[in-house]
Write a protein that holds these residues in place. Structure first.
Motif, PDB file in Angstrom:
ATOM      1  N   GLU A 207       0.950  -1.107  -0.248  1.00 19.56           N
ATOM      2  CA  GLU A 207      -0.118   0.020  -0.188  1.00 19.56           C
ATOM      3  C   GLU A 207       0.784   1.223   0.037  1.00 19.56           C
ATOM      4  OE1 GLU A 207      -4.208  -0.770   2.549  1.00 19.56           O
ATOM      5  OE2 GLU A 207      -2.401  -0.358   3.693  1.00 19.56           O
ATOM      6  N   CYS A 208       0.307   2.470  -0.588  1.00 18.89           N
ATOM      7  CA  CYS A 208       0.913   3.634  -0.339  1.00 18.89           C
ATOM      8  C   CYS A 208       0.526   4.215   0.890  1.00 18.89           C
ATOM      9  CB  CYS A 208       0.897   4.435  -1.726  1.00 18.89           C
ATOM     10  SG  CYS A 208      -0.861   4.992  -1.996  1.00 18.89           S
ATOM     11  N   ASN A 209       1.414   5.200   1.343  1.00 22.11           N
ATOM     12  CA  ASN A 209       0.907   5.816   2.603  1.00 22.11           C
ATOM     13  C   ASN A 209      -0.028   6.954   2.371  1.00 22.11           C
ATOM     14  OD1 ASN A 209       3.027   7.329   1.632  1.00 22.11           O
ATOM     15  ND2 ASN A 209       3.721   7.979   3.608  1.00 22.11           N
ATOM     16  N   VAL A 210      -0.354   7.375   0.869  1.00 24.73           N
ATOM     17  CA  VAL A 210      -1.034   8.417   0.423  1.00 24.73           C
ATOM     18  C   VAL A 210      -2.601   7.916   0.620  1.00 24.73           C
ATOM     19  CG1 VAL A 210      -1.853  10.082  -1.201  1.00 24.73           C
ATOM     20  CG2 VAL A 210       0.573   9.234  -0.837  1.00 24.73           C
ATOM     21  N   MET A 211      -2.852   6.872   0.020  1.00 28.60           N
ATOM     22  CA  MET A 211      -4.254   6.217   0.191  1.00 28.60           C
ATOM     23  C   MET A 211      -4.579   5.353   1.323  1.00 28.60           C
ATOM     24  SD  MET A 211      -5.847   8.051  -1.867  1.00 28.60           S
ATOM     25  CE  MET A 211      -7.386   7.210  -2.342  1.00 28.60           C
ATOM     26  N   GLN A 212      -3.494   4.432   1.374  1.00 27.63           N
ATOM     27  CA  GLN A 212      -3.640   3.387   2.357  1.00 27.63           C
ATOM     28  C   GLN A 212      -4.996   2.629   1.935  1.00 27.63           C
ATOM     29  OE1 GLN A 212      -3.711   5.563   5.990  1.00 27.63           O
ATOM     30  NE2 GLN A 212      -2.539   4.129   7.006  1.00 27.63           N
ATOM     31  N   SER A 213      -5.109   2.155   0.672  1.00 28.29           N
ATOM     32  CA  SER A 213      -6.221   1.624   0.154  1.00 28.29           C
ATOM     33  C   SER A 213      -5.928   0.821  -1.135  1.00 28.29           C
ATOM     34  CB  SER A 213      -7.206   2.760  -0.223  1.00 28.29           C
ATOM     35  OG  SER A 213      -8.313   2.200  -1.012  1.00 28.29           O
ATOM     36  N   GLY A 214      -5.532  -0.396  -0.970  1.00 26.60           N
ATOM     37  CA  GLY A 214      -5.326  -1.356  -2.070  1.00 26.60           C
ATOM     38  C   GLY A 214      -3.533  -1.238  -2.025  1.00 26.60           C
ATOM     39  N   LEU A 215      -3.056  -2.440  -2.449  1.00 23.15           N
ATOM     40  CA  LEU A 215      -1.568  -2.489  -2.422  1.00 23.15           C
ATOM     41  C   LEU A 215      -1.104  -2.415  -3.956  1.00 23.15           C
ATOM     42  CD1 LEU A 215      -3.205  -4.830  -0.530  1.00 23.15           C
ATOM     43  CD2 LEU A 215      -0.691  -4.891   0.298  1.00 23.15           C
ATOM     44  N   HIS A 216      -0.169  -1.451  -4.304  1.00 20.63           N
ATOM     45  CA  HIS A 216       0.279  -1.565  -5.715  1.00 20.63           C
ATOM     46  C   HIS A 216       0.967  -2.511  -6.016  1.00 20.63           C
ATOM     47  CE1 HIS A 216      -0.763   2.721  -6.606  1.00 20.63           C
ATOM     48  NE2 HIS A 216      -0.510   2.883  -4.800  1.00 20.63           N
ATOM     49  N   GLY A 217       0.668  -3.559  -6.868  1.00 18.76           N
ATOM     50  CA  GLY A 217       1.336  -4.755  -7.289  1.00 18.76           C
ATOM     51  C   GLY A 217       2.527  -4.486  -8.341  1.00 18.76           C
ATOM     52  N   TRP A 218       3.640  -4.750  -8.045  1.00 17.07           N
ATOM     53  CA  TRP A 218       4.699  -4.209  -8.994  1.00 17.07           C
ATOM     54  C   TRP A 218       4.643  -4.687 -10.086  1.00 17.07           C
ATOM     55  CZ3 TRP A 218       4.889   0.084  -6.913  1.00 17.07           C
ATOM     56  CH2 TRP A 218       4.876   0.174  -5.434  1.00 17.07           C
ATOM     57  N   GLU A 219       3.990  -4.361 -11.381  1.00 17.34           N
ATOM     58  CA  GLU A 219       3.594  -5.026 -12.588  1.00 17.34           C
ATOM     59  C   GLU A 219       4.901  -5.042 -13.522  1.00 17.34           C
ATOM     60  OE1 GLU A 219      -0.593  -4.486 -14.154  1.00 17.34           O
ATOM     61  OE2 GLU A 219       0.059  -2.413 -13.202  1.00 17.34           O
ATOM     62  N   ASP A 220       5.963  -4.364 -13.229  1.00 18.09           N
ATOM     63  CA  ASP A 220       7.072  -4.505 -14.107  1.00 18.09           C
ATOM     64  C   ASP A 220       7.614  -5.912 -13.863  1.00 18.09           C
ATOM     65  OD1 ASP A 220       7.526  -3.371 -11.765  1.00 18.09           O
ATOM     66  OD2 ASP A 220       9.608  -2.446 -12.247  1.00 18.09           O
ATOM     67  N   HIS A 221       7.659  -6.610 -12.717  1.00 17.16           N
ATOM     68  CA  HIS A 221       7.877  -7.677 -12.165  1.00 17.16           C
ATOM     69  C   HIS A 221       6.922  -8.959 -12.144  1.00 17.16           C
ATOM     70  CE1 HIS A 221      12.214  -6.458 -11.421  1.00 17.16           C
ATOM     71  NE2 HIS A 221      11.390  -5.149 -11.051  1.00 17.16           N
ATOM     72  N   PHE A 222       5.566  -8.559 -12.057  1.00 18.08           N
ATOM     73  CA  PHE A 222       4.688  -9.838 -12.099  1.00 18.08           C
ATOM     74  C   PHE A 222       3.451  -9.472 -13.000  1.00 18.08           C
ATOM     75  CE2 PHE A 222       6.756  -8.842  -7.967  1.00 18.08           C
ATOM     76  CZ  PHE A 222       7.494  -9.861  -7.696  1.00 18.08           C
ATOM     77  N   LEU A 223       2.944 -10.404 -13.445  1.00 20.04           N
ATOM     78  CA  LEU A 223       1.498 -10.126 -14.256  1.00 20.04           C
ATOM     79  C   LEU A 223       0.491 -10.689 -13.337  1.00 20.04           C
ATOM     80  CD1 LEU A 223       0.311  -9.849 -17.122  1.00 20.04           C
ATOM     81  CD2 LEU A 223       0.501 -12.231 -17.353  1.00 20.04           C
ATOM     82  N   PHE A 224      -0.449  -9.974 -12.864  1.00 14.49           N
ATOM     83  CA  PHE A 224      -1.562 -10.407 -12.100  1.00 14.49           C
ATOM     84  C   PHE A 224      -2.817 -10.679 -12.978  1.00 14.49           C
ATOM     85  CE2 PHE A 224       1.075  -7.292  -9.909  1.00 14.49           C
ATOM     86  CZ  PHE A 224       1.793  -8.015  -8.685  1.00 14.49           C
ATOM     87  N   GLU A 225      -3.587 -11.913 -12.361  1.00 13.26           N
ATOM     88  CA  GLU A 225      -4.733 -12.119 -12.945  1.00 13.26           C
ATOM     89  C   GLU A 225      -5.669 -12.659 -11.755  1.00 13.26           C
ATOM     90  OE1 GLU A 225      -4.644 -15.215 -16.326  1.00 13.26           O
ATOM     91  OE2 GLU A 225      -2.813 -15.400 -15.322  1.00 13.26           O
ATOM     92  N   ILE A 226      -7.018 -12.592 -11.951  1.00 14.81           N
ATOM     93  CA  ILE A 226      -7.971 -12.840 -11.056  1.00 14.81           C
ATOM     94  C   ILE A 226      -8.794 -13.747 -11.592  1.00 14.81           C
ATOM     95  CG2 ILE A 226      -9.902 -12.383  -9.665  1.00 14.81           C
ATOM     96  CD1 ILE A 226      -7.549 -10.963  -8.445  1.00 14.81           C
ATOM     97  N   ILE A 227      -8.802 -15.103 -11.043  1.00 11.21           N
ATOM     98  CA  ILE A 227      -9.822 -16.279 -11.841  1.00 11.21           C
ATOM     99  C   ILE A 227     -10.915 -16.603 -10.732  1.00 11.21           C
ATOM    100  CG2 ILE A 227      -7.762 -17.097 -13.053  1.00 11.21           C
ATOM    101  CD1 ILE A 227      -7.653 -19.336 -11.165  1.00 11.21           C
ATOM    102  N   HIS A 228     -11.926 -17.358 -11.440  1.00  9.06           N
ATOM    103  CA  HIS A 228     -12.947 -17.845 -10.364  1.00  9.06           C
ATOM    104  C   HIS A 228     -12.263 -19.163  -9.912  1.00  9.06           C
ATOM    105  CE1 HIS A 228     -16.376 -19.826  -9.210  1.00  9.06           C
ATOM    106  NE2 HIS A 228     -17.380 -18.748  -9.562  1.00  9.06           N
ATOM    107  N   PRO A 229     -12.347 -19.273  -8.612  1.00 11.64           N
ATOM    108  CA  PRO A 229     -11.746 -20.361  -7.973  1.00 11.64           C
ATOM    109  C   PRO A 229     -12.121 -21.732  -8.322  1.00 11.64           C
ATOM    110  CG  PRO A 229     -12.705 -18.919  -6.232  1.00 11.64           C
ATOM    111  CD  PRO A 229     -12.882 -18.286  -7.778  1.00 11.64           C
ATOM    112  N   GLU A 230     -13.228 -21.717  -8.598  1.00 13.39           N
ATOM    113  CA  GLU A 230     -13.758 -23.196  -9.043  1.00 13.39           C
ATOM    114  C   GLU A 230     -13.754 -23.336 -10.453  1.00 13.39           C
ATOM    115  OE1 GLU A 230     -17.500 -22.869  -6.876  1.00 13.39           O
ATOM    116  OE2 GLU A 230     -16.004 -22.780  -4.975  1.00 13.39           O
ATOM    117  N   THR A 231     -14.508 -22.379 -11.501  1.00 13.65           N
ATOM    118  CA  THR A 231     -14.490 -22.669 -12.695  1.00 13.65           C
ATOM    119  C   THR A 231     -13.023 -22.195 -13.438  1.00 13.65           C
ATOM    120  OG1 THR A 231     -15.119 -20.282 -13.271  1.00 13.65           O
ATOM    121  CG2 THR A 231     -16.911 -21.787 -12.897  1.00 13.65           C
ATOM    122  N   LEU A 232     -12.111 -21.661 -12.695  1.00 11.13           N
ATOM    123  CA  LEU A 232     -11.047 -21.319 -13.313  1.00 11.13           C
ATOM    124  C   LEU A 232     -10.985 -20.184 -14.274  1.00 11.13           C
ATOM    125  CD1 LEU A 232      -8.889 -24.471 -12.773  1.00 11.13           C
ATOM    126  CD2 LEU A 232      -9.631 -22.928 -11.265  1.00 11.13           C
TER     127      LEU A 232
END
Ligand code: DLL
Length: 446
Positions: free
Chosen positions: A259-284
């Protein structure tokens, strides 16, 4: 940015401003280039990936755009276990500079490894995370994450040094001593699990040391789910801004997102090093931005242990709306829990962190709690153990009244009925690192 100019506007200090504010197009182009390389590296050097890609009919060259990642197979914790200890590494073992491992209480430990290049990138990402949280070069950082095979201690340690701070490598435990050193050294930043930070706050208060009047100004808390209620409690008692940091050993360790100390709302995921996806945990099936599901992460710059579509089991959602801090990297909203930690109480799905949100801050109670599972005959029973606030009298009437009150409160907030047991002061176990929120006595109870 120098410490001097950062102190003038500490809200927006960035360790790596050019990258942290990279426009989305440039970020996506960088991700695509790095993703191609990672897929080739994994396919060429890890027999598990070669087999899994071939079984899915996916070759590295079949990736043209970022969304093509959906053609590639997921990686599970079990794959690491099946390839124990070194079978998932993409470099010869002598090229590894360090190993970390999980405790393996529920099976074989999972082993992760790093080349010196991986360690260098981890230190920079951890420095970036600490800066995002509000640490500044020159600060004293009290690092109470456990040192050893757990990634928390050493992961934070090298980030603190990379940022140009002074690290106090105390690890977890010995809480009275921790409090003395925070006071004597004048720590500015506390790195700890939120449950251990609570333990530190309690011991400081008992010793008469008012942390709110100390130079401590920021807590970088993570490694376990926690709630907004606990954030408020810790901020009030320690006189700090408390921010959330996320990571996992299989992907790197702490510093995947912060998180940033400005918003303290949600964590900045470092996208230059990681690719983030969200999937349905059952249907995938892949889910859209904003939809709640399981976080899946692909590493983009890991040499020793590239992870392709790793299923974290962590439940969250992504937010790509602009952040007031100016960082362009996507926000991973607070992880409510792991799908395998979810409790089903009389048919209702509940995460321990939801119970925490309901309990912390209730008048007359301390913020310590534990959930105890027992079995009576064929039925599972759930008891939430809470603790009276210091100085509250503890006769049978007070207890019974409090139990009814807490039961009612949980029912009205979360919609579940569960037993509540009010304990006396100090009777709920204190955390030394990652808190044990659920005590499963079902195997021992009849
Ligand atoms: O806990 C790494 C870490 C150390 C992160 C210090 C932050 C600070 P593991 O032991 O592999 O690694 O555990 C990873 O912990 O999949 C989540 O379930 C949980 N977790 C980590 N951070 C958070 C967080 C470290 N901020 C697992 N909120 C992850 C909720 C978290 N859960």
């Amino acid at each position: 940015m120098s410490r001097q100019s950062a102190l003038r506007n500490p809200e927006v200090f960035m360790f790596d401003q050019a990258v942290e504010t990279l426009p989305r197009d440039a970020l996506a182009a960088l991700q695509l280039k790095r993703l191609k390389h990672t897929l080739e590296h994994a396919y060429a050097n890890v027999p598990h990936y070669r087999r899994a890609f071939e079984a899915a009919g996916a070759k590295p060259e079949s990736l043209v755009s970022l969304s093509d990642i959906a053609r590639f197979p997921f990686t599970l914790k079990q794959d690491l276990r099946d390839n124990y200890p070194f079978g998932m590494f993409a470099v010869p073992r002598p090229q590894l500079t360090r190993l970390h491992a999980s405790s393996g209480t529920t099976g074989k430990p999972t082993v992760v490894g790093y080349t010196s290049g991986d360690l260098d990138r981890w230190a920079s990402l951890m420095a970036r995370s600490l800066g995002c949280a509000g640490a500044l070069p020159g600060d004293i950082v009290h690092n109470a994450y456990g040192y050893g095979l757990f990634t928390g201690g050493l992961g934070a340690h090298y980030g603190v040094e990379r940022l140009g701070c002074t690290v106090v490598p105390i690890s977890g435990g010995g809480t009275e001593r921790q409090v003395s050193l925070i006071r004597d050294f004048g720590a500015n930043i506390l790195c700890a699990t939120p449950s251990y930070a609570l333990n530190i706050a309690e011991v400081a208060e008992a010793s008469g040391f008012d942390l709110r009047r100390s130079p401590l100004r920021c807590g970088v808390f993570g490694a376990e789910p926690w709630s907004e209620a606990l954030r408020s409690n810790l901020q009030d008692r320690l006189g700090i801004k408390a921010v959330d940091i996320y990571g996992l050993s299989e992907i790197m360790g702490p510093g995947v997102a912060c998180e940033c100390n400005v918003m303290q709302s949600g964590l900045h995921g470092w996208e230059d090093h990681f690719l983030f996806e969200i999937i349905h945990p059952e249907t995938l099936e892949p889910l859209r931005f904003g939809e709640v599901g399981e976080l899946v992460i692909t590493t983009l710059t890991k040499d020793a242990l590239p992870m392709i579509r790793y299923r974290t089991r962590d439940i969250t959602r992504l937010d790509d709306s602009p952040c007031a801090c100016g960082r362009t990297h996507v926000r991973i909203m607070r992880v409510t829990g792991r799908d395998d930690d979810m409790l089903i109480i009389r048919g209702v799905n509940v995460y321990p962190s939801q119970l925490e949100a309901a309990l912390v801050g209730l008048p007359g109670l301390s913020p310590h709690y534990q959930i105890v599972l027992t079995r009576a005959g064929a039925l599972d029973a759930i008891t939430v153990e809470v603790e009276l606030a210091p100085g509250t009298s503890c006769d049978d009437d007070t207890r019974a009244r409090k139990e009814a009150e807490v039961r009612h409160h949980i029912k009205s907030l979360i919609g579940v009925t569960c037993d509540v047991a009010v304990k006396g002061q100090g009777e709920v176990p204190r955390s030394q690192g990652k808190a044990v929120r659920v005590k499963d006595e079902r195997k021992t109870s009849s």
